[in-house]
Write a protein that holds these residues in place. Structure first.
Motif: not given
Length: 91
Positions: A57-62, A34-38, A44-47, A71-72
């Protein structure tokens, strides 16, 4: 409409990839990259399970930002549970 692309397979509601998968990049050497953007400087991966909300602002973020901080983050008012060898180790 079925999904069709070289190296990809659709079965029912799932799509499978035979090689590495790059999100935001074509240069991937891992199974998933996963590559971020400018705009936000974050990869990030949001589950989000279907029983929770669907906002950012819902779920689990890596995630990891451009400064290198990782961040986890559990947005829910619940704990994080870590386990190994099918045994809970830390709560």
């Amino acid at each position: 409409m079925p999904f069709q692309a070289s190296g990809w397979k659709q079965q029912d509601d799932s799509v499978y990839v035979a090689q590495n998968l790059g999100l935001g990049t074509e240069a991937t050497t891992r199974k998933v990259t996963v590559r971020g953007n400018a705009q936000d400087n974050t990869a990030a991966i949001l589950i989000q399970p279907s029983g929770l909300g669907t906002t950012t602002t819902d779920g689990l973020l890596l995630s990891q930002n451009n400064a290198g901080s990782g961040y986890l983050w559990n947005f829910e008012n619940k704990g994080l549970i870590f386990g190994t060898d099918d045994t809970e180790r830390v709560r």
